[in-house]
Design an enzyme around this catalytic site. Structure first.
Site, mmCIF file in Angstrom:
data_model
loop_
_atom_site.group_PDB
_atom_site.id
_atom_site.type_symbol
_atom_site.label_atom_id
_atom_site.label_comp_id
_atom_site.label_asym_id
_atom_site.label_seq_id
_atom_site.Cartn_x
_atom_site.Cartn_y
_atom_site.Cartn_z
ATOM 1 N N GLU A 96 -10.006 -15.462 8.510
ATOM 2 C CA GLU A 96 -11.246 -15.986 9.100
ATOM 3 C C GLU A 96 -12.297 -16.278 8.029
ATOM 4 O OE1 GLU A 96 -12.331 -13.225 12.247
ATOM 5 O OE2 GLU A 96 -11.132 -14.429 13.626
ATOM 6 N N ASP A 124 -15.700 -5.156 14.260
ATOM 7 C CA ASP A 124 -14.601 -5.309 15.215
ATOM 8 C C ASP A 124 -13.513 -4.345 14.764
ATOM 9 O OD1 ASP A 124 -12.633 -5.958 16.960
ATOM 10 O OD2 ASP A 124 -12.454 -8.072 16.396
ATOM 11 N N ASP A 178 -13.058 -7.011 23.810
ATOM 12 C CA ASP A 178 -12.316 -8.241 23.499
ATOM 13 C C ASP A 178 -10.907 -8.096 24.092
ATOM 14 O OD1 ASP A 178 -10.907 -10.338 22.376
ATOM 15 O OD2 ASP A 178 -11.051 -9.644 20.318
ATOM 16 N N LYS A 214 -13.312 -15.735 24.959
ATOM 17 C CA LYS A 214 -12.454 -16.644 24.198
ATOM 18 C C LYS A 214 -11.728 -17.566 25.178
ATOM 19 C CE LYS A 214 -11.262 -13.431 20.426
ATOM 20 N NZ LYS A 214 -10.299 -12.365 20.048
ATOM 21 N N ARG A 232 -10.950 -18.002 17.315
ATOM 22 C CA ARG A 232 -9.775 -17.183 17.014
ATOM 23 C C ARG A 232 -9.520 -17.204 15.514
ATOM 24 N NH1 ARG A 232 -7.230 -15.272 21.742
ATOM 25 N NH2 ARG A 232 -6.569 -13.713 20.232
ATOM 26 N N SER A 233 -8.614 -16.335 15.077
ATOM 27 C CA SER A 233 -8.314 -16.311 13.640
ATOM 28 C C SER A 233 -7.553 -17.568 13.214
ATOM 29 C CB SER A 233 -7.555 -15.045 13.277
ATOM 30 O OG SER A 233 -6.465 -14.839 14.150
HETATM 31 P P1 PGA Z 1 -7.645 -12.927 16.752
HETATM 32 O O1 PGA Z 1 -8.840 -11.995 16.308
HETATM 33 O O2 PGA Z 1 -8.151 -14.291 16.952
HETATM 34 O O3 PGA Z 1 -6.657 -12.805 15.631
HETATM 35 O O4 PGA Z 1 -7.098 -12.328 18.021
HETATM 36 C C1 PGA Z 1 -10.164 -12.206 16.678
HETATM 37 C C2 PGA Z 1 -10.768 -10.967 17.256
HETATM 38 O O5 PGA Z 1 -10.100 -9.937 17.428
HETATM 39 O O6 PGA Z 1 -11.956 -10.980 17.587
HETATM 40 ZN ZN ZN Z 2 -11.773 -8.730 18.431
#
Ligand code: PGA
Ligand code: ZN
Length: 422
Positions: free
Chosen positions: A208, A245, A315, A340, A369-370
């Site tokens: 990220e 997080d 989340d 999300k 998202r990542s």
């Molecule tokens: P992810 O992580 O997009 O890899 O799920 C983002 C988060 O946990 O906030």
């Molecule tokens: Zn998260």
């Protein structure tokens, strides 16, 4: 103005993995494209993205992670119902929902439904001669979101260089979105200089865009970011505070929380104490997923004693799912939700979750998202929905900058207000 054509096709995300795009051609000759993101620390209760693992498409295509089946579903199952019609988000989402009998879109793929839902939303905004943000809030001042920005990355985004997934900052003392971003950018740059003094490979960035500096203990990582805030002449707690997080689902194994870098193992009760101590000893205003996705008991017990001003964010706990949010509200499991769109699969249903949370005075944070793309629709949704906060990763990486830059554009061109939720 009607849809002449909609085509689903495979593109790459910021990790070089396949993801779904949909391009929609309107009868006025314009085209509208939407690309969906993809997570790495994926919650068990998220809507399912369809990947080709184990299908005839799989072997030679990105080790089975290709998304041709999802694209085919757009082209064969969805397109015939959209062709020739006005691009109407509500109607399309209703249709998409009826197309899959499962709640998590496992048959047609949440990556297929979200790509179409977003492309239709963009096309409808165009047809109505307004921005995507204004599709959701036609009148009045737009609410610019407070950014929550990643400085250090660990966990599933950085080969576990740190036990928690993100140490972030929130510039709640800033007076505008652009001022907050400028302060945070300065902190991110100083982190490169200060990290190099520790001998860390600060030319490398995590998924990220955060720095993957190895820290054995979470407290050391936080102290480092606090020192970076001070290095740029800002005051921790007054101007800028920490957010974290924990992404605890990744740490949870058979009833215990394991922190490999710290060499520590906690049962649920002692992990609650560990989290409480972090909150007590650090200028931390927001903590996300402090407990695992189904450890409801820990969430509720933690909330009983948590400082009232602390933002406790679900989340993986909620996965942008209305039923899980309702359970969380009933059990007082948190006071904020990460929203999300690709955890949910549809634009309107994601908004429904956000509104349900706000109706119960939850803080809402719209999140990327990542695995991301150059698409910037998330910025418009965060603003048009009046989310109040946005989480996009770091200031580095053009897939991240695309969202920041769209927010800067909205700030430069729209009537707005900026209110700190902290
Ligand atoms: P992810 O992580 O997009 O890899 O799920 C983002 C988060 O946990 O906030
Ligand atoms: Zn998260």
């Amino acid at each position: 103005m009607n849809v002449e054509k909609i085509v689903g096709y495979q593109v790459l995300d910021s990790r070089g993995r396949p993801t779904v795009a949909a391009v929609l051609l309107l009868s006025d000759g314009t085209s509208h494209t939407a690309r969906v993101p993809s997570g790495a620390s994926v919650g068990k209760h998220e809507a399912r993205e369809l990947r080709d693992q184990g299908t005839p498409f799989a072997e030679k295509n990105y080790r089975g992670t290709s998304v041709f089946a999802a694209c085919n579903n757009i082209n064969n199952l969805i397109a015939p119902h959209v062709h020739g019609k006005y691009p109407d988000l509500l109607k399309t989402d209703y249709f998409l929902q009826t197309l899959d009998s499962t709640e998590d879109f496992r048959n047609i793929g949440a990556n297929a439904t979200l790509a179409v839902s977003l492309a239709i939303a963009k096309a409808q905004a165009h047809a109505e001669k307004i921005s995507l943000a204004r599709l959701f809030q036609p009148e009045g001042k737009l609410k610019m979101p407070m950014p929550m920005v990643n400085i250090l990355s660990g966990g599933a985004h950085a080969k576990k260089t740190m036990d928690v997934q993100d140490v972030l900052v929130i510039a709640h003392g800033a007076h505008s979105f652009s001022e907050a971003l400028a302060w945070i950018s300065a902190i991110r740059e100083v982190a490169i200089v200060n990290g190099a003094k520790l001998g860390a490979p600060t030319h490398l960035v995590a998924d990220e865009g955060g720095l993957a500096i190895p820290f054995k203990r979470v407290e050391e990582a936080c102290d480092f970011v606090v020192s970076c805030i001070e290095s740029v002449g800002l005051q921790p707690g007054r101007d800028v505070s920490l957010a974290m997080d924990v992404a605890s689902t990744q740490l949870y194994h058979e009833g215990s929380y394991l922190l490999p870098n710290a060499g520590a193992k906690y049962d649920a009760q002692s992990f609650r104490l560990f989290i409480s101590d972090l909150v007590k000893n650090l200028p931390l205003v927001s903590i996300e997923d402090p407990f695992a996705e189904d450890d409801w008991n820990s969430w509720s017990e933690f909330m009983e004693d948590a400082p009232k001003q602390l933002q406790v964010v679900g989340d993986d706990l909620y996965t942008t799912n209305l039923k899980r949010l309702e359970k969380g509200i009933a059990e007082s499991a948190s006071n904020a939700i990460l929203v999300k769109p690709n955890q949910n699969g549809l634009v309107t249903k994601t908004l429904e979750v956000l509104k349900a949370a706000q109706a119960k005075n939850f803080n809402t944070i719209v999140s990327a998202r990542s695995g991301e793309t150059e698409d910037s629709w998330l910025a418009d949704l965060a603003v048009g929905w009046g989310a109040g906060q946005i989480k996009v990763g770091s200031t580095h990486g053009s897939e991240r900058a695309a969202k920041w830059n769209r927010l800067l554009e909205l700030e430069a061109t729209e009537n707005w207000e900026f209110v700190s939720p902290f």
